[in-house]
Design a protein around this motif. Structure first.
Motif, PDB file in Angstrom:
ATOM      1  N   SER A 130       0.838  -1.212   0.000  1.00 20.21           N
ATOM      2  CA  SER A 130       0.000   0.000   0.000  1.00 20.21           C
ATOM      3  C   SER A 130       0.871   1.259   0.000  1.00 20.21           C
ATOM      4  O   SER A 130       0.547   2.247  -0.659  1.00 20.21           O
ATOM      5  N   LYS A 133       2.194   1.698  -3.520  1.00 23.82           N
ATOM      6  CA  LYS A 133       1.158   2.220  -4.428  1.00 23.82           C
ATOM      7  C   LYS A 133       0.975   3.722  -4.215  1.00 23.82           C
ATOM      8  O   LYS A 133       0.742   4.472  -5.157  1.00 23.82           O
ATOM      9  N   THR A 134       1.079   4.178  -2.969  1.00 28.13           N
ATOM     10  CA  THR A 134       0.870   5.593  -2.655  1.00 28.13           C
ATOM     11  C   THR A 134       2.064   6.447  -3.085  1.00 28.13           C
ATOM     12  O   THR A 134       1.898   7.514  -3.666  1.00 28.13           O
ATOM     13  N   ARG A 214      -3.809 -10.303   2.268  1.00 26.13           N
ATOM     14  CA  ARG A 214      -4.411  -9.621   3.414  1.00 26.13           C
ATOM     15  C   ARG A 214      -4.990 -10.642   4.380  1.00 26.13           C
ATOM     16  O   ARG A 214      -5.522 -11.669   3.978  1.00 26.13           O
TER      17      ARG A 214
END
Length: 441
Positions: A130, A133-134, A214
């Protein structure tokens, strides 16, 4: 006769390697067959072979079974409750985007203390992906420091099974190993983590996409950051207190109490119940859920317990057949430091079998009889040197190699350039740290 014993020992080690890599036997079977081969060819009488093997298995597993089981349950609670994610997220918030590699290193280091390497990767990977991706940064810059932190702790620091097995075989002091391993592990993780990541991310740009994994988190809220840190660090705090108690001029009753709660089994038992309450019940888990997590986490431990036990059996056969004494005398004639010997043997077995646990257990079994008649050997640093050797040069016969490759979306070539180099850096820097400490202690 000495040459013959050395040849059959090498043949027994080769049998372990061939069994695991060629015949695809479980390491437990390979180690057991190698023990029987060594006992028979060394001339150990038939009535003593089985008892020697059983004595070795019992001697190593006697106090390790509970530790392995409890440590695994604690890791499962950390993963399922989101406590590991909270710790990783805390470091990211505090360090900021510019210092992400350092944030991820400390997250991996802290999370790695109570959990197996594989579980640690599963905990931090969603966060790594994550963030990538950011920020749109090269995933290696974020992922490699985490992996370095997880791996070095898994290889050197109690209460991980490899370190505890070596402590048991060498009869080393757990408290001292814990302190020395933390001193050595931090610089090793910094060099192989953020520093190596900053260098390599400009030279290797992964072409694939990482897999996203996840955990299901069906509860209303995550545990607080403070509670997450407390549960992760609780077993280490209790063990450090026990190690420090003799130097604190405390009343004898309190010193004995601290030694009791700081023994690995009790420290982990206390931590597991703390996790059941703070990470489980307070987060909305019911009793059935806690039991299910415990049962799920214990199934994979069986394999590790068997490998460690068989390594103990191999060690005892080495001792009872006189091979240990022979290798010991030859090592003394060569003037080879036990630390160097342990590092080299563990490294060779690791490269051949791909298993850090097999490498550490077998190497400790070989070196243990050698040092029995030596004076001035620092047993605690010997544990660390053996652990360092068991990390080096991970390649295609290591499950960790494929795990990192698949989860980060790397090619085989990219995995060699990143993961394999990282593991080897960890190994040699940690070994250098052990040698430096040995010069002063």
């Amino acid at each position: 006769m000495d040459a013959y014993l050395l040849i059959i020992t090498l043949a027994a080690i080769a049998l372990v390697i061939v069994g695991v890599s060629v015949f695809k036997w479980h390491a437990f079977i390979s180690l057991t067959i190698a023990s029987l081969f060594l006992a028979l060819t060394a001339g150990l009488s038939l009535d003593k072979i089985v008892s020697a093997y059983e004595t070795g298995v019992g001697g190593v597993l006697g106090h390790l079974v509970g530790i392995l089981a409890l440590g695994t349950i604690l890791g499962k609670m950390m993963a399922e409750s989101g406590a590991g994610m909270q710790v990783a997220d805390f470091f990211v918030r505090k360090f900021g985007v510019k210092k992400l590699p350092w944030a991820m290193l400390f997250a991996g280091f802290i999370i790695g203390i109570p959990v197996f390497f594989e579980v640690g990767i599963l905990i931090v990977l969603p966060l790594v992906i994550s963030i990538q991706k950011t920020t749109k940064q090269n995933i290696l810059l974020i992922a490699l420091p985490v992996i370095a932190g997880l791996s070095i702790v898994h290889g050197l620091v109690p209460p991980h099974p490899g370190a505890l097995t070596a402590i048991s075989i060498y009869k080393a002091n757990l408290g001292h190993v814990l302190i020395y391993s933390l001193i050595i592990a931090i610089p090793a993780a910094i060099i192989a983590g953020p520093l190596f990541a900053k260098w390599v991310h400009k030279r290797v740009v992964p072409q694939g996409e990482p897999e996203l994994i996840r955990f299901n988190t069906n509860y209303k809220q995550l545990p607080s950051t403070g509670i997450s840190f407390l549960i992760i660090l609780l077993p280490v705090i209790l063990m450090v207190l026990a190690a420090a108690a003799p130097f604190m001029s405390l009343p004898q009753g309190i010193e004995k109490f601290l030694a009791f709660i700081g023994s690995p089994v009790i420290a982990l038992l206390i931590s597991v119940f703390a996790a059941f309450y703070f990470l489980g019940i307070r987060q909305g888990m019911d009793k059935n859920m806690l039991r299910k997590f415990s049962e799920d986490s214990l199934l994979p431990v069986g394999s590790i317990i068997l490998i460690i036990g068989a390594g103990g059996g191999f060690k005892q056969v080495l001792i009872d057949s006189g091979v240990g004494d022979t290798i010991g005398q030859m090592s003394e004639n060569l003037s080879l430091s036990p630390l160097v010997l342990a590092f080299l043997i563990a490294g060779l077995i690791r490269i051949a079998t791909g298993s850090a646990t097999v490498a550490l257990t077998t190497a400790a079994g070989i070196v243990s009889p050698i040092i029995e008649h030596m004076s001035g050997v620092n047993l605690e640093l010997l544990v660390i040197a053996t652990g360092a050797g068991s990390l080096m040069f991970s390649h295609v016969n290591d499950a960790g190699f494929w795990m990192v490759k698949e989860y980060l979306g790397l090619t085989v070539n990219e995995t060699f350039k990143t993961w394999t180099v990282l593991e080897t850096l960890l190994s040699f820097v940690a070994f250098a740290g052990a040698l430096i400490l040995n010069a002063f202690i």
